[in-house]
Design a protein around this motif. Structure first.
Motif, PDB file in Angstrom:
ATOM      1  N   SER A 130     -32.148  44.347 -68.848  1.00  0.00           N
ATOM      2  CA  SER A 130     -32.204  45.803 -69.011  1.00  0.00           C
ATOM      3  C   SER A 130     -32.491  46.117 -70.476  1.00  0.00           C
ATOM      4  O   SER A 130     -32.247  45.299 -71.364  1.00  0.00           O
ATOM      5  CB  SER A 130     -30.892  46.454 -68.581  1.00  0.00           C
ATOM      6  OG  SER A 130     -29.814  45.976 -69.359  1.00  0.00           O
ATOM      7  N   GLY A 131     -33.026  47.299 -70.706  1.00  0.00           N
ATOM      8  CA  GLY A 131     -33.353  47.687 -72.075  1.00  0.00           C
ATOM      9  C   GLY A 131     -33.922  49.091 -72.100  1.00  0.00           C
ATOM     10  O   GLY A 131     -33.695  49.897 -71.185  1.00  0.00           O
ATOM     11  N   LYS A 132     -34.680  49.372 -73.137  1.00  0.00           N
ATOM     12  CA  LYS A 132     -35.290  50.696 -73.241  1.00  0.00           C
ATOM     13  C   LYS A 132     -36.616  50.608 -73.990  1.00  0.00           C
ATOM     14  O   LYS A 132     -36.893  49.637 -74.677  1.00  0.00           O
ATOM     15  CB  LYS A 132     -34.345  51.682 -73.914  1.00  0.00           C
ATOM     16  CG  LYS A 132     -34.067  51.404 -75.374  1.00  0.00           C
ATOM     17  CD  LYS A 132     -33.169  52.483 -75.966  1.00  0.00           C
ATOM     18  CE  LYS A 132     -32.919  52.262 -77.453  1.00  0.00           C
ATOM     19  NZ  LYS A 132     -32.081  53.342 -78.033  1.00  0.00           N
ATOM     20  N   ILE A 133     -37.390  51.668 -73.829  1.00  0.00           N
ATOM     21  CA  ILE A 133     -38.715  51.731 -74.442  1.00  0.00           C
ATOM     22  C   ILE A 133     -38.583  52.221 -75.878  1.00  0.00           C
ATOM     23  O   ILE A 133     -37.806  53.134 -76.171  1.00  0.00           O
ATOM     24  CB  ILE A 133     -39.629  52.661 -73.626  1.00  0.00           C
ATOM     25  CG1 ILE A 133     -39.798  52.102 -72.212  1.00  0.00           C
ATOM     26  CG2 ILE A 133     -40.983  52.843 -74.303  1.00  0.00           C
ATOM     27  CD1 ILE A 133     -40.510  53.028 -71.271  1.00  0.00           C
ATOM     28  N   GLU A 134     -39.368  51.583 -76.764  1.00  0.00           N
ATOM     29  CA  GLU A 134     -39.374  51.976 -78.168  1.00  0.00           C
ATOM     30  C   GLU A 134     -40.817  52.063 -78.656  1.00  0.00           C
ATOM     31  O   GLU A 134     -41.756  51.643 -77.978  1.00  0.00           O
ATOM     32  CB  GLU A 134     -38.581  50.971 -79.015  1.00  0.00           C
ATOM     33  CG  GLU A 134     -37.103  50.924 -78.677  1.00  0.00           C
ATOM     34  CD  GLU A 134     -36.331  50.021 -79.608  1.00  0.00           C
ATOM     35  OE1 GLU A 134     -36.948  49.486 -80.562  1.00  0.00           O
ATOM     36  OE2 GLU A 134     -35.118  49.835 -79.398  1.00  0.00           O
ATOM     37  N   TYR A 135     -40.975  52.646 -79.856  1.00  0.00           N
ATOM     38  CA  TYR A 135     -42.298  52.733 -80.462  1.00  0.00           C
ATOM     39  C   TYR A 135     -42.817  51.337 -80.776  1.00  0.00           C
ATOM     40  O   TYR A 135     -42.055  50.428 -81.098  1.00  0.00           O
ATOM     41  CB  TYR A 135     -42.256  53.540 -81.761  1.00  0.00           C
ATOM     42  CG  TYR A 135     -41.707  54.935 -81.620  1.00  0.00           C
ATOM     43  CD1 TYR A 135     -42.427  55.915 -80.959  1.00  0.00           C
ATOM     44  CD2 TYR A 135     -40.466  55.276 -82.163  1.00  0.00           C
ATOM     45  CE1 TYR A 135     -41.932  57.203 -80.838  1.00  0.00           C
ATOM     46  CE2 TYR A 135     -39.949  56.554 -82.041  1.00  0.00           C
ATOM     47  CZ  TYR A 135     -40.688  57.518 -81.376  1.00  0.00           C
ATOM     48  OH  TYR A 135     -40.194  58.787 -81.244  1.00  0.00           O
ATOM     49  N   ASP A 136     -44.115  51.195 -80.709  1.00  0.00           N
ATOM     50  CA  ASP A 136     -44.766  49.985 -81.192  1.00  0.00           C
ATOM     51  C   ASP A 136     -44.860  50.103 -82.710  1.00  0.00           C
ATOM     52  O   ASP A 136     -45.617  50.910 -83.235  1.00  0.00           O
ATOM     53  CB  ASP A 136     -46.153  49.864 -80.567  1.00  0.00           C
ATOM     54  CG  ASP A 136     -46.856  48.567 -80.971  1.00  0.00           C
ATOM     55  OD1 ASP A 136     -46.414  47.932 -81.950  1.00  0.00           O
ATOM     56  OD2 ASP A 136     -47.852  48.213 -80.330  1.00  0.00           O
ATOM     57  N   GLU A 137     -44.052  49.307 -83.413  1.00  0.00           N
ATOM     58  CA  GLU A 137     -43.980  49.433 -84.869  1.00  0.00           C
ATOM     59  C   GLU A 137     -45.313  49.142 -85.550  1.00  0.00           C
ATOM     60  O   GLU A 137     -45.560  49.630 -86.655  1.00  0.00           O
ATOM     61  CB  GLU A 137     -42.906  48.483 -85.407  1.00  0.00           C
ATOM     62  CG  GLU A 137     -41.499  48.855 -84.969  1.00  0.00           C
ATOM     63  CD  GLU A 137     -40.467  47.872 -85.475  1.00  0.00           C
ATOM     64  OE1 GLU A 137     -40.866  46.963 -86.242  1.00  0.00           O
ATOM     65  OE2 GLU A 137     -39.286  48.005 -85.125  1.00  0.00           O
ATOM     66  N   THR A 138     -46.165  48.388 -84.892  1.00  0.00           N
ATOM     67  CA  THR A 138     -47.464  48.102 -85.500  1.00  0.00           C
ATOM     68  C   THR A 138     -48.414  49.290 -85.402  1.00  0.00           C
ATOM     69  O   THR A 138     -49.476  49.291 -86.041  1.00  0.00           O
ATOM     70  CB  THR A 138     -48.107  46.879 -84.829  1.00  0.00           C
ATOM     71  OG1 THR A 138     -48.366  47.171 -83.444  1.00  0.00           O
ATOM     72  CG2 THR A 138     -47.193  45.674 -84.927  1.00  0.00           C
ATOM     73  N   ASN A 139     -48.067  50.293 -84.609  1.00  0.00           N
ATOM     74  CA  ASN A 139     -48.921  51.474 -84.434  1.00  0.00           C
ATOM     75  C   ASN A 139     -48.293  52.725 -85.027  1.00  0.00           C
ATOM     76  O   ASN A 139     -48.619  53.839 -84.615  1.00  0.00           O
ATOM     77  CB  ASN A 139     -49.206  51.699 -82.948  1.00  0.00           C
ATOM     78  CG  ASN A 139     -50.173  50.672 -82.387  1.00  0.00           C
ATOM     79  OD1 ASN A 139     -50.984  50.129 -83.123  1.00  0.00           O
ATOM     80  ND2 ASN A 139     -50.077  50.401 -81.103  1.00  0.00           N
ATOM     81  N   LEU A 140     -47.376  52.569 -85.996  1.00  0.00           N
ATOM     82  CA  LEU A 140     -46.799  53.718 -86.701  1.00  0.00           C
ATOM     83  C   LEU A 140     -47.593  53.985 -87.976  1.00  0.00           C
ATOM     84  O   LEU A 140     -47.979  53.058 -88.691  1.00  0.00           O
ATOM     85  CB  LEU A 140     -45.338  53.449 -87.061  1.00  0.00           C
ATOM     86  CG  LEU A 140     -44.334  53.422 -85.905  1.00  0.00           C
ATOM     87  CD1 LEU A 140     -42.936  53.129 -86.437  1.00  0.00           C
ATOM     88  CD2 LEU A 140     -44.328  54.739 -85.130  1.00  0.00           C
ATOM     89  N   SER A 141     -47.837  55.250 -88.254  1.00  0.00           N
ATOM     90  CA  SER A 141     -48.554  55.662 -89.472  1.00  0.00           C
ATOM     91  C   SER A 141     -47.739  56.717 -90.201  1.00  0.00           C
ATOM     92  O   SER A 141     -47.072  57.556 -89.565  1.00  0.00           O
ATOM     93  CB  SER A 141     -49.938  56.225 -89.132  1.00  0.00           C
ATOM     94  OG  SER A 141     -50.725  55.254 -88.482  1.00  0.00           O
ATOM     95  N   TYR A 142     -47.799  56.678 -91.533  1.00  0.00           N
ATOM     96  CA  TYR A 142     -47.088  57.653 -92.356  1.00  0.00           C
ATOM     97  C   TYR A 142     -48.099  58.456 -93.167  1.00  0.00           C
ATOM     98  O   TYR A 142     -49.038  57.891 -93.740  1.00  0.00           O
ATOM     99  CB  TYR A 142     -46.111  56.954 -93.298  1.00  0.00           C
ATOM    100  CG  TYR A 142     -45.022  56.177 -92.583  1.00  0.00           C
ATOM    101  CD1 TYR A 142     -43.922  56.830 -92.060  1.00  0.00           C
ATOM    102  CD2 TYR A 142     -45.131  54.798 -92.428  1.00  0.00           C
ATOM    103  CE1 TYR A 142     -42.930  56.119 -91.394  1.00  0.00           C
ATOM    104  CE2 TYR A 142     -44.151  54.090 -91.771  1.00  0.00           C
ATOM    105  CZ  TYR A 142     -43.051  54.748 -91.250  1.00  0.00           C
ATOM    106  OH  TYR A 142     -42.076  54.051 -90.592  1.00  0.00           O
ATOM    107  N   ILE A 143     -47.906  59.745 -93.209  1.00  0.00           N
ATOM    108  CA  ILE A 143     -48.688  60.624 -94.083  1.00  0.00           C
ATOM    109  C   ILE A 143     -47.816  60.952 -95.276  1.00  0.00           C
ATOM    110  O   ILE A 143     -46.737  61.544 -95.144  1.00  0.00           O
ATOM    111  CB  ILE A 143     -49.121  61.893 -93.343  1.00  0.00           C
ATOM    112  CG1 ILE A 143     -50.055  61.530 -92.178  1.00  0.00           C
ATOM    113  CG2 ILE A 143     -49.810  62.867 -94.290  1.00  0.00           C
ATOM    114  CD1 ILE A 143     -50.504  62.721 -91.379  1.00  0.00           C
ATOM    115  N   THR A 144     -48.288  60.525 -96.449  1.00  0.00           N
ATOM    116  CA  THR A 144     -47.506  60.701 -97.665  1.00  0.00           C
ATOM    117  C   THR A 144     -48.330  61.446 -98.696  1.00  0.00           C
ATOM    118  O   THR A 144     -49.555  61.573 -98.585  1.00  0.00           O
ATOM    119  CB  THR A 144     -47.092  59.336 -98.239  1.00  0.00           C
ATOM    120  OG1 THR A 144     -48.266  58.605 -98.583  1.00  0.00           O
ATOM    121  CG2 THR A 144     -46.273  58.553 -97.234  1.00  0.00           C
TER     122      THR A 144
END
Length: 772
Positions: A130-144
């Motif tokens: 069992s578990g849960k869905i999370e973001y794909d960390e390789t597909n995160l982008s930051y606007i700075t």
């Protein structure tokens, strides 16, 4: 009146009825009645009843789950309400093992015993997580903010909004950006001025300065078209627009309009949800069946009945000690955006298990896979299309061919057959070719569980019948008999006297003890490879013991503890840490102590003090012993001439032995022995009557026995020391042989088989291996 009464009347007719006569007649009638009783046919109903009453023994009925319950008639157990079974007589006198139980066919039926053959088959391990869905960390982008300034406008003013690459995100006012634009305009003006001159160096410097100004603006976030517009209009913009670098969902908004930001301040976080991760919790007992690149199926509460699929991309190397679980990461495509971070999931992995715990997968066998992106699978070697890392073979990850003809099937038993006792298990095996149903308990080593089966590492063979129903009842019966069982696995018989074993078997026991001592010596070094090798040597030593040399209690005791030592050795070969090896060795030591005390055999700790002689000296000494054995065989055949010829060869072999490798006490001992041997061999060579030759052979045997005990057997097999108590007028004499078939050199054919082996001398290499 019957016929007998009528005959009596006829006999009495005419006889005067005096008192003595009446008494005599009564005695005759009583005697006839008793004789008639004795001669009555045994098949009569009355006789059968009387015989049954005479031979019948009181029956005792007991409960298979509560052996303390013993009642005189059948019925139900007053504790658990189970049907009582007859209490069988103790067949321990005919048993050949501590854990054997023989029952009648009737008792077997009442105990409801069922058996299943041990099989080699491919099984499927089902792992549920069992578990849960999370973001794909390789597909995160930051606007700075790439430059300091003030956020005058945020085009995306709340989270959850979808954006596409290139969308307007924010407008930033930055004095530093204005200065950079001015630098560009000034550089362009300098470049135009330099072009009007003929100085090439001035023109190059101007072009370089202008290009540097453009690059500075680009690195601060301006697009090429924005920079081109500044150059074209020659106007400075006091604001810069920040664009979305990728498509996705705004999951975090970290700033508000009017906020002053510094270089690197996060304004937005964007997640691309076309691919998501599923983080699952796997119990440590299930890790055996999980592999990088495996396919996973899972469901969510939001979409009941719909099955989603993904691929294992990472198995956490760290175990959570609180939950005893490991995180498993699964890459899942999500093109339609159904799967949302935070959703709970229930997942399942089906692993088809081959021998040695390897996994069969038709989609992966023989392929090449990326160690970072499991979705990149190629038929040949190469590099990953995403990260450019070299691909690796799937076999290196534990996958094997799905062709049953090319893969070993694991040995398995149903889970209901095993009574788990810690790291081991007890199973009951029905023995073949027995008069009564006979079951033998065995302590075995199990591998991991695969669905409804356990993989067997040690203790069972294919096609043996294991009890899958009724094993608790058999176990309870053994408890009644005070024999080893699941509840009392460590019972050891107490013997008032030492168990008898022939010298050859005692030598094999010493080899086992030496292997066990070697394990205790290597464990402190914590070299796991060396520890596993030492346990493998113990397994070899136990397997080499010839149990056919034993009978009675000796066989029962050794079978029991040989089984335990074999299990120790198998478990030790799979030990992962020195701590595991120490635990296993502790149980091994207990079994070794029982064997030592039962058979009166202790490991010869001084054996390792035998000198480590050179191979050259060993070979030279081996030639001398070979000729000695020829002398022994000639005398056993009553051939003194043959003995004399072999003695001549032995003298030559003795002269070719170099003492250079020897020093100290070894050199002194050998020089003295060699001097005496020359004289004795010369006397045997001289011949004479066979009695004289045998007397000299006795002296030769004494010297060479001391030599063998000092330097060990020069053969791969041990030397046997034989003793004949009748030699030389019952004074007794010993001799050496290179085999265990008695051939008496002192009596020859007259009493060829007189004598027996009393001791064995092991090879030098064995003692050096186990006793250093």
């Amino acid at each position: 009146m019957n016929q007998k009464t009528d005959k009596t009347k006829k006999l009495l007719a005419g006889v005067p009825l005096t008192l003595p006569t009446v008494i005599l007649l009564v005695l005759v009638l009583l005697l006839g009645y008793r004789i008639g009783r004795k001669s009555a046919p045994e098949s009569g109903p009355a006789t059968q009843t009387a015989s049954a009453k005479t031979e019948a023994k009181p029956e005792v009925w007991t409960c298979s789950m509560h052996p303390s319950v013993q009642l005189p008639r059948p019925g139900l157990c007053p504790i658990c309400n189970m049907e009582l079974i007859p209490l069988e007589e103790d067949d321990s006198e005919t048993a050949t093992g501590m854990r054997q139980l023989a029952v009648s066919e009737n008792a077997k039926a009442l105990m409801d015993i069922e058996t299943t053959p041990v099989q080699r088959k491919f099984v499927t391990a089902v792992v549920r997580m069992s578990g849960k869905i999370e973001y794909d960390e390789t597909n995160l982008s930051y606007i700075t903010a790439w430059v300091p300034g003030r956020l005058d406008r945020l085009y995306i003013d709340y989270t959850g909004l979808p954006v596409r690459e290139g969308d307007h995100m924010a407008m930033l006012y930055s004095p530093e950006l204005i200065g950079a634009q001015e630098e560009l305009l000034q550089a362009l003006q300098s470049q135009r001025n330099a072009n009007e001159t003929d100085l090439g160096i001035m023109q190059d410097m101007a072009r370089s300065t202008a290009q540097a100004a453009r690059e500075k603006l680009r690195l601060w976030g301006l697009k090429p078209e924005q920079i081109a517009d500044i150059e074209k209009t020659e106007k400075v913009s006091d604001h810069v627009t920040i664009y979305a670098p990728t498509s996705g969902i705004v999951i975090h908004k970290n700033a508000v309009e009017g906020m002053y930001v510094q270089t690197g301040t996060k304004i937005y976080t964007i997640a691309d949800l076309t691919h998501v991760w599923v983080k699952l919790d796997a119990y440590e007992s299930d890790l055996e069946w999980l592999r990088y690149g495996q396919h996973v199926e899972f469901t969510t509460i939001s979409y009941p009945g719909e099955v989603f699929k993904g691929t294992i991309s990472f198995i956490d190397p760290i175990l959570n000690e609180r939950t005893r679980t490991v995180k498993i990461r699964v890459n899942v495509p999500n093109p339609d955006g159904k799967l949302k971070p935070g959703m709970f999931t229930k997942a399942i992995v089906r692993a088809q298990v081959a021998g040695a715990g390897r996994i069969m997968d038709a989609d992966l066998v023989g392929k090449w896979i990326c160690p970072m992106h499991p979705e990149i699978i190629k038929p040949d070697s190469g590099s990953c299309d995403i990260c450019q890392m070299p691909l690796v073979r799937t076999e290196s990850l534990g996958y094997v061919s799905d062709d049953p003809a090319l893969v070993e099937k694991p040995l398995v038993i149903p889970t209901s057959a095993a009574l788990i006792t810690g790291t081991r298990a007890i199973v009951y095996v029905r023995l073949p070719d027995t008069e009564k149903p006979t079951f033998e308990g065995r302590q075995i080593v199990l591998g991991p569980r695969a669905g409804d089966y356990y993989i067997v590492r040690s203790g069972l063979k294919e096609d043996e019948l294991v009890v899958t129903r009724g094993n608790f009842k058999i176990d309870s019966s053994l408890q009644i008999m005070a024999r080893p069982s699941m509840m009392t696995p460590d019972i050891s018989d107490a013997h008032e006297h030492l168990l008898e074993a022939p010298p050859a078997f005692q030598y094999q026991l010493k080899t086992i003890l030496a292997a066990a001592q070697n394990i205790e010596q290597v464990i402190p070094d914590a070299d796991i490879a060396q520890i596993q090798q030492a346990f493998a040597q113990l397994a070899t030593a136990v397997a080499a013991a010839d149990i056919s040399q034993l009978t009675g209690d000796a066989m029962m005791v050794f079978k029991e503890y040989a089984m335990r030592l074999t299990n120790d050795a198998v478990e030790g070969q799979h030990a992962k840490t020195a701590q595991d090896a120490t635990r296993i060795a502790s149980g091994m030591a207990a079994s070794i102590d029982v064997i030592s005390s039962s058979f009166g055999v202790q490991h010869d700790h001084s054996a390792h003090l035998r000198p480590a002689i050179s191979d050259n000296f060993r070979d030279q000494l081996a030639k001398l012993f070979a000729h000695y054995f020829d002398i022994q065989r000639s005398l056993a055949d009553d051939k003194p001439a043959g003995a004399a010829d072999s003695a001549d060869k032995a003298l030559k072999a003795l002269g070719g032995i170099s003492t250079e490798p020897l020093t100290g006490a070894d050199l002194t001992l050998w020089e003295k022995s060699a001097k005496d041997l020359r004289g004795i061999l010369a006397d045997i060579k001289a011949g004479g009557d066979i009695k004289t030759v045998r007397e000299n052979f006795y002296l030769l045997s004494q010297h060479l026995t001391k030599t063998a005990k000092r330097f060990g057997s020069t053969n791969p097999e041990p030397f046997y020391i034989f003793h004949c108590p009748m030699a030389f007028d019952n004074s007794g004499a010993e001799w050496l042989q290179d085999n265990d078939q008695t051939k008496n050199p002192y009596f020859g054919h007259m009493m060829l088989r007189c004598g027996s082996a009393t001791e064995l001398i092991g090879p030098m290499d064995i003692w050096q291996e186990h006793g250093n």
